[in-house]
Design a protein around this motif. Structure first.
Motif, PDB file in Angstrom:
ATOM      1  N   TYR A   1      -2.574   0.918  -4.043  1.00 47.78           N
ATOM      2  CA  TYR A   1      -1.456  -0.050  -4.006  1.00 47.78           C
ATOM      3  C   TYR A   1      -0.492   0.203  -5.151  1.00 47.78           C
ATOM      4  CZ  TYR A   1      -4.648  -2.592  -1.345  1.00 47.78           C
ATOM      5  OH  TYR A   1      -5.603  -3.248  -0.322  1.00 47.78           O
TER       6      TYR A   1
ATOM      7  N   GLN B   1      -7.236   2.741   0.136  1.00 44.56           N
ATOM      8  CA  GLN B   1      -5.789   2.301  -0.071  1.00 44.56           C
ATOM      9  C   GLN B   1      -5.503   2.179  -1.537  1.00 44.56           C
ATOM     10  OE1 GLN B   1      -6.276  -1.134   1.643  1.00 44.56           O
ATOM     11  NE2 GLN B   1      -5.986  -0.655   4.003  1.00 44.56           N
TER      12      GLN B   1
ATOM     13  N   ILE C   1       0.836  -1.091  -0.044  1.00 45.28           N
ATOM     14  CA  ILE C   1       0.143  -0.024   0.094  1.00 45.28           C
ATOM     15  C   ILE C   1       0.895   1.363   0.018  1.00 45.28           C
ATOM     16  CG2 ILE C   1      -1.809   1.285   1.293  1.00 45.28           C
ATOM     17  CD1 ILE C   1      -2.639  -1.450   2.300  1.00 45.28           C
TER      18      ILE C   1
ATOM     19  N   ASP D   1      -1.981  -1.453  -9.469  1.00 43.96           N
ATOM     20  CA  ASP D   1      -3.684  -1.583  -9.274  1.00 43.96           C
ATOM     21  C   ASP D   1      -4.088  -0.977 -10.596  1.00 43.96           C
ATOM     22  OD1 ASP D   1      -6.164  -2.001  -8.848  1.00 43.96           O
ATOM     23  OD2 ASP D   1      -5.887  -0.534  -6.986  1.00 43.96           O
TER      24      ASP D   1
END
Length: 130
Positions: A27, A25, A8, A30
């Motif tokens: 990442y 969050q 994260i 992603d």
């Protein structure tokens, strides 16, 4: 869309549909971040979603049951159902000088429209109360 995995890298506060801010969050990898963020913003937080479900359950409990609603209609009740071009059903119910109308969704079948009309008529006319 799969859930992202990995490290994260950020945790910004984002406003949900209910108006509350929650942590979202980010990442490292992603590819669906934009879609996840859009969905996150369009949904309620868990607490508000639970309150909504509870309110809907209370409202559903207050409505007369299907059989009770239909049995409480007076003799001479007239129901008219119409199939719309989009495949949905619409209906009108007239009884004891009160008429109600409903335009259903594509998922609602004719039986559910009749029950909804009966419940609406009971609410509007005060029928079934003595």
């Amino acid at each position: 869309m799969t859930e992202p995995s990995g490290k994260i890298v950020a945790r910004p506060m984002v406003v949900r549909a209910c108006g509350h801010q929650q942590e979202f969050q980010h990442y490292t990898v992603d590819k669906y971040r934009a879609q996840r963020l859009a969905k996150f913003q369009q949904t309620r937080c868990a607490e508000c979603a639970a309150k909504l479900v509870e309110e809907q359950q209370k409202a559903a409990e207050a409505l007369p049951k299907r059989g009770e609603a239909l049995k409480s209609l007076p003799a001479g009740t007239q129901v008219s159902l119409t199939r719309q071009p989009d495949g949905s059903w619409a209906g009108t119910l007239s009884a004891a000088g009160t008429s109600v109308k409903i335009a259903g969704s594509a998922e609602a079948g004719p039986q559910s429209i009749v029950v909804a009309l009966a419940r609406l008529w009971l609410l509007e006319s005060g029928g079934g109360r003595e």
